[in-house]
Write a protein that holds these residues in place. Structure first.
Motif, mmCIF file in Angstrom:
data_model
loop_
_atom_site.group_PDB
_atom_site.id
_atom_site.type_symbol
_atom_site.label_atom_id
_atom_site.label_comp_id
_atom_site.label_asym_id
_atom_site.label_seq_id
_atom_site.Cartn_x
_atom_site.Cartn_y
_atom_site.Cartn_z
ATOM 1 N N VAL B 43 60.328 -4.793 -35.039
ATOM 2 C CA VAL B 43 60.311 -5.042 -36.482
ATOM 3 C C VAL B 43 58.870 -5.024 -36.970
ATOM 4 C CG1 VAL B 43 60.826 -6.719 -38.311
ATOM 5 C CG2 VAL B 43 62.432 -6.398 -36.415
ATOM 6 N N VAL B 44 58.629 -4.300 -38.069
ATOM 7 C CA VAL B 44 57.299 -4.247 -38.682
ATOM 8 C C VAL B 44 57.420 -4.648 -40.153
ATOM 9 C CG1 VAL B 44 55.386 -2.728 -39.358
ATOM 10 C CG2 VAL B 44 56.505 -2.395 -37.145
ATOM 11 N N THR B 45 56.578 -5.554 -40.601
ATOM 12 C CA THR B 45 56.508 -5.840 -42.043
ATOM 13 C C THR B 45 55.074 -5.635 -42.523
ATOM 14 O OG1 THR B 45 56.134 -8.208 -41.717
ATOM 15 C CG2 THR B 45 58.414 -7.508 -42.018
ATOM 16 N N ILE B 46 54.961 -5.139 -43.751
ATOM 17 C CA ILE B 46 53.654 -4.853 -44.344
ATOM 18 C C ILE B 46 53.501 -5.673 -45.622
ATOM 19 C CG2 ILE B 46 52.223 -3.061 -45.412
ATOM 20 C CD1 ILE B 46 53.765 -0.989 -43.680
ATOM 21 N N ASP B 47 52.439 -6.467 -45.692
ATOM 22 C CA ASP B 47 52.114 -7.196 -46.933
ATOM 23 C C ASP B 47 50.901 -6.540 -47.570
ATOM 24 O OD1 ASP B 47 54.057 -9.115 -46.302
ATOM 25 O OD2 ASP B 47 52.612 -10.430 -45.310
ATOM 26 N N GLU B 48 51.068 -6.033 -48.767
ATOM 27 C CA GLU B 48 49.915 -5.555 -49.533
ATOM 28 C C GLU B 48 49.458 -6.705 -50.422
ATOM 29 O OE1 GLU B 48 49.788 -1.070 -50.456
ATOM 30 O OE2 GLU B 48 51.779 -1.773 -51.050
ATOM 31 N N VAL B 49 48.189 -7.039 -50.333
ATOM 32 C CA VAL B 49 47.668 -8.241 -50.971
ATOM 33 C C VAL B 49 46.661 -7.837 -52.054
ATOM 34 C CG1 VAL B 49 46.418 -10.396 -50.543
ATOM 35 C CG2 VAL B 49 47.952 -9.471 -48.788
ATOM 36 N N HIS B 50 46.813 -8.386 -53.243
ATOM 37 C CA HIS B 50 45.885 -8.130 -54.359
ATOM 38 C C HIS B 50 44.457 -8.472 -53.925
ATOM 39 C CE1 HIS B 50 43.981 -8.437 -58.288
ATOM 40 N NE2 HIS B 50 45.059 -7.918 -58.837
ATOM 41 N N THR B 51 43.496 -7.655 -54.354
ATOM 42 C CA THR B 51 42.107 -7.886 -53.913
ATOM 43 C C THR B 51 41.543 -9.234 -54.388
ATOM 44 O OG1 THR B 51 41.300 -6.563 -55.769
ATOM 45 C CG2 THR B 51 41.499 -5.441 -53.640
ATOM 46 N N ASP B 52 42.131 -9.816 -55.437
ATOM 47 C CA ASP B 52 41.729 -11.180 -55.843
ATOM 48 C C ASP B 52 42.106 -12.223 -54.792
ATOM 49 O OD1 ASP B 52 40.737 -10.341 -58.276
ATOM 50 O OD2 ASP B 52 42.184 -11.437 -59.493
ATOM 51 N N ASN B 53 43.153 -11.895 -54.024
ATOM 52 C CA ASN B 53 43.709 -12.855 -53.061
ATOM 53 C C ASN B 53 43.239 -12.582 -51.636
ATOM 54 O OD1 ASN B 53 45.144 -13.267 -55.440
ATOM 55 N ND2 ASN B 53 47.060 -13.729 -54.405
ATOM 56 N N TYR B 54 42.249 -11.737 -51.488
ATOM 57 C CA TYR B 54 41.764 -11.322 -50.173
ATOM 58 C C TYR B 54 40.262 -11.537 -50.140
ATOM 59 C CZ TYR B 54 43.289 -8.622 -46.022
ATOM 60 O OH TYR B 54 43.688 -8.231 -44.754
ATOM 61 N N GLY B 55 39.777 -12.273 -49.184
ATOM 62 C CA GLY B 55 38.352 -12.527 -49.099
ATOM 63 C C GLY B 55 37.795 -12.158 -47.745
ATOM 64 N N ILE B 56 36.542 -11.776 -47.730
ATOM 65 C CA ILE B 56 35.844 -11.563 -46.461
ATOM 66 C C ILE B 56 34.430 -12.116 -46.594
ATOM 67 C CG2 ILE B 56 35.252 -9.147 -47.009
ATOM 68 C CD1 ILE B 56 35.646 -8.727 -43.867
ATOM 69 N N GLY B 57 34.019 -12.883 -45.601
ATOM 70 C CA GLY B 57 32.700 -13.504 -45.654
ATOM 71 C C GLY B 57 32.532 -14.405 -46.871
ATOM 72 N N GLY B 58 33.615 -15.009 -47.338
ATOM 73 C CA GLY B 58 33.540 -15.963 -48.444
ATOM 74 C C GLY B 58 33.605 -15.351 -49.825
ATOM 75 N N GLU B 59 33.804 -14.028 -49.892
ATOM 76 C CA GLU B 59 33.775 -13.338 -51.179
ATOM 77 C C GLU B 59 35.086 -12.595 -51.417
ATOM 78 O OE1 GLU B 59 30.305 -10.716 -53.455
ATOM 79 O OE2 GLU B 59 30.439 -10.742 -51.293
ATOM 80 N N GLN B 60 35.542 -12.585 -52.684
ATOM 81 C CA GLN B 60 36.755 -11.828 -53.022
ATOM 82 C C GLN B 60 36.497 -10.330 -52.840
ATOM 83 O OE1 GLN B 60 37.431 -13.263 -57.004
ATOM 84 N NE2 GLN B 60 39.479 -13.968 -56.494
ATOM 85 N N VAL B 61 37.473 -9.620 -52.322
ATOM 86 C CA VAL B 61 37.337 -8.180 -52.172
ATOM 87 C C VAL B 61 37.142 -7.525 -53.546
ATOM 88 C CG1 VAL B 61 38.477 -6.067 -51.375
ATOM 89 C CG2 VAL B 61 38.573 -8.141 -49.985
ATOM 90 N N THR B 62 37.750 -8.077 -54.577
ATOM 91 C CA THR B 62 37.544 -7.576 -55.950
ATOM 92 C C THR B 62 36.053 -7.487 -56.280
ATOM 93 O OG1 THR B 62 39.564 -8.763 -56.547
ATOM 94 C CG2 THR B 62 38.225 -7.904 -58.362
ATOM 95 N N GLU B 63 35.311 -8.526 -55.917
ATOM 96 C CA GLU B 63 33.865 -8.545 -56.184
ATOM 97 C C GLU B 63 33.116 -7.577 -55.271
ATOM 98 O OE1 GLU B 63 32.372 -10.112 -58.773
ATOM 99 O OE2 GLU B 63 34.491 -10.375 -59.279
ATOM 100 N N ILE B 64 33.532 -7.548 -54.004
ATOM 101 C CA ILE B 64 32.867 -6.649 -53.037
ATOM 102 C C ILE B 64 32.991 -5.196 -53.499
ATOM 103 C CG2 ILE B 64 32.973 -5.771 -50.662
ATOM 104 C CD1 ILE B 64 33.978 -8.624 -49.842
ATOM 105 N N ARG B 65 34.168 -4.832 -54.034
ATOM 106 C CA ARG B 65 34.416 -3.439 -54.445
ATOM 107 C C ARG B 65 33.553 -3.036 -55.651
ATOM 108 N NH1 ARG B 65 35.970 -2.947 -50.108
ATOM 109 N NH2 ARG B 65 38.059 -2.498 -49.354
ATOM 110 N N LYS B 66 33.085 -4.010 -56.426
ATOM 111 C CA LYS B 66 32.260 -3.703 -57.611
ATOM 112 C C LYS B 66 30.838 -3.310 -57.237
ATOM 113 C CE LYS B 66 34.623 -6.822 -60.846
ATOM 114 N NZ LYS B 66 34.560 -8.167 -61.450
ATOM 115 N N LYS B 67 30.459 -3.669 -56.021
ATOM 116 C CA LYS B 67 29.054 -3.466 -55.634
ATOM 117 C C LYS B 67 28.717 -1.994 -55.375
ATOM 118 C CE LYS B 67 28.495 -8.132 -53.986
ATOM 119 N NZ LYS B 67 28.404 -9.031 -52.828
#
Lengths: 67, 67, 67, 67, 67, 67
Positions: B43-67
């Protein structure tokens, strides 16, 4: 590279973008301070869950909120 | 009966149906080849997560993508 | 930064270190080829679960394996 | 304080509110009867997953349902 | 093909094999009765978590149990 | 009732009981301050994962640590 997942109910329109940013920054800061690693690599995901899909003590949060 | 969950950011409208089908087929093929089981039951399930709800190194991916 | 978790039963002493390394490499390769990202950042975790703690169709895998 | 997460495909418009309430109540009842704790504190979350994002045996459920 | 994961504290040596079998059978029965599917395919996994690794209201269950 | 799960590698004997207590307290404090709820009910679980079972960028952490 540590991975943290948060599940919370989506209430009153849900958390704001600023609240989510603060959660991501705050959780990461706590981990880095205590464990001394993960500053650049910690991954955080947040799942906001409809109150119909969230139960506590056998009851939907939707029903609990009506009380 | 092995169970695999993938979480990824939802970017540019999200993964296509074809990409999701390929991920499901690909992950299952890898598991079956290495472990020798699960061909019909994995069984495989895939969750696509809004970039506001995903962080790396303490920062939202939404913000990282703006750079 | 994509995150993948695999749960599989621990059978016959469990997967070898080599099998786990191959699963990690294989799942990451599949993701990178299909989605075009994650090559350096994809995180994979593997949970091996005792057959007493794994059920399918309402039955413990421990019991299914005895048949 | 036990925590249970259910993932199921979202089919034909998805589970009704009543079905979700019954799942939450039912899972909690089973746990309390067997383990003798959790009556007030057990948390249940339900994820309904699009059939494109759910695979079994390497195939999308969307495709399986067409057969 | 529905997937259910339970996390519970490991207390007093942990749940018995019989309790785990009953949880697996019970959760599956609840799902099948309410949703009308999953009888042969539902997967259940149980994670027993050390009380040091389980917190409620900001406190380790290990500490709560001492009170 | 919010639920948080942390996965981290088990390195050098693993996190101490005190570190785990601090993580549970710290994550809960962050959530309560930002969201204004969950003070008594937030659940935290911590999974420490063997470095053989943890990969980043397609490589086992066990191998990465040798470099």
């Amino acid at each position: 590279m540590p991975y943290l997942n948060l599940k919370m109910t989506k209430e009153d329109g849900g958390a704001t973008t600023e609240q989510k940013a603060a959660l991501i920054a705050g959780f990461t800061k706590v981990f880095v301070e205590i464990m001394g690693r993960g500053q650049k690599t910690m991954v955080v995901t947040i799942d906001e869950v409809h109150t119909d899909n969230y139960g506590i003590g056998g009851e939907q949060v939707t029903e609990i909120r009506k009380k």
